[in-house]
Design a protein around this motif. Structure first.
Motif, short mmCIF file in Angstrom:
data_model
loop_
_atom_site.label_atom_id
_atom_site.label_comp_id
_atom_site.label_asym_id
_atom_site.label_seq_id
_atom_site.Cartn_x
_atom_site.Cartn_y
_atom_site.Cartn_z
N ALA A 35 -2.03 -6.42 12.88
CA ALA A 35 -1.89 -5.65 11.78
C ALA A 35 -3.22 -5.00 11.42
CB ALA A 35 -1.50 -6.38 10.46
N GLU A 39 -3.81 -1.03 11.35
CA GLU A 39 -4.42 -0.13 10.23
C GLU A 39 -5.81 0.18 10.51
OE1 GLU A 39 -2.78 0.45 7.51
OE2 GLU A 39 -1.21 -1.14 7.90
N GLU A 42 -5.07 3.64 12.13
CA GLU A 42 -4.56 4.58 11.25
C GLU A 42 -5.95 5.14 10.64
OE1 GLU A 42 -1.53 2.82 8.80
OE2 GLU A 42 -0.23 2.57 10.28
N ASP A 70 -6.72 4.34 0.97
CA ASP A 70 -5.71 3.60 1.44
C ASP A 70 -5.81 2.83 2.43
OD1 ASP A 70 -4.08 4.12 -1.12
OD2 ASP A 70 -2.55 5.26 -0.16
N GLU A 71 -6.08 3.63 3.46
CA GLU A 71 -6.49 2.72 4.89
C GLU A 71 -7.54 2.00 4.88
OE1 GLU A 71 -4.18 2.74 6.86
OE2 GLU A 71 -3.03 4.64 6.27
N ASP A 74 -6.04 -1.16 3.33
CA ASP A 74 -5.20 -1.85 4.13
C ASP A 74 -6.06 -2.88 5.46
OD1 ASP A 74 -2.90 -0.80 3.11
OD2 ASP A 74 -2.75 0.72 4.44
N VAL A 75 -7.20 -2.20 5.69
CA VAL A 75 -8.00 -2.75 6.79
C VAL A 75 -8.56 -4.10 5.99
CG1 VAL A 75 -10.27 -2.69 7.81
CG2 VAL A 75 -8.45 -0.74 8.14
N TYR A 78 -6.05 -6.87 5.24
CA TYR A 78 -5.60 -7.65 6.54
C TYR A 78 -6.96 -8.53 6.85
CZ TYR A 78 -0.96 -5.98 7.20
OH TYR A 78 0.25 -5.60 6.87
#
Length: 121
Positions: A35, A39, A42, A70-71, A74-75, A78
């Motif tokens: 995941a 991310e 992305e 946002d990315e 997310d990184v 995770y």
């Protein structure tokens, strides 16, 4: 001024979020690394076809800035979850890595040697 939460608090919030949804069985190191990679990809996608100059100004466009933010979140989410599952202190790991890199790549001219090597990533 907005207060910035510390990493431990963010890790707790992520763990509570996953627990409330019964996601822990899926949060294996293998799945979290996969995941994290998705991310990060992305995030790369946003910059993929930009010139160096355009990439330096990416935060000037509100829509793109929102996507980047946002990315990045997310990184980091995770990565923090992976650290939690593996028992890695991310700040201690980073501090130790910087220490090693400072020894491996001294400032040019310091200790009589410069160095053309690229830093470890």
């Amino acid at each position: 001024m907005t207060e910035h939460p510390d990493l431990a608090r963010l890790q707790r919030r992520l763990a509570e979020f996953a627990a409330a949804r019964n996601w822990q069985p899926y949060h294996t190191p293998k799945n979290l690394v996969a995941a994290l990679s998705v991310e990060a990809s992305e995030l790369v996608e946003i910059f993929q076809w930009l010139t160096p100059e355009e990439s330096a100004r990416v935060m000037d466009d509100p829509g793109t800035a929102h996507r980047v933010t946002d990315e990045v979140a997310d990184v980091l989410a995770y990565l923090l979850q992976l650290c939690e599952v593996l028992g890695v202190d991310p700040l201690a790991a980073l501090a130790a890595k910087i220490d090693r890199n400072e020894r491996r790549f001294p400032v040019p001219g310091a200790e009589g040697r410069g160095g053309e090597q690229q830093p470890d990533s």
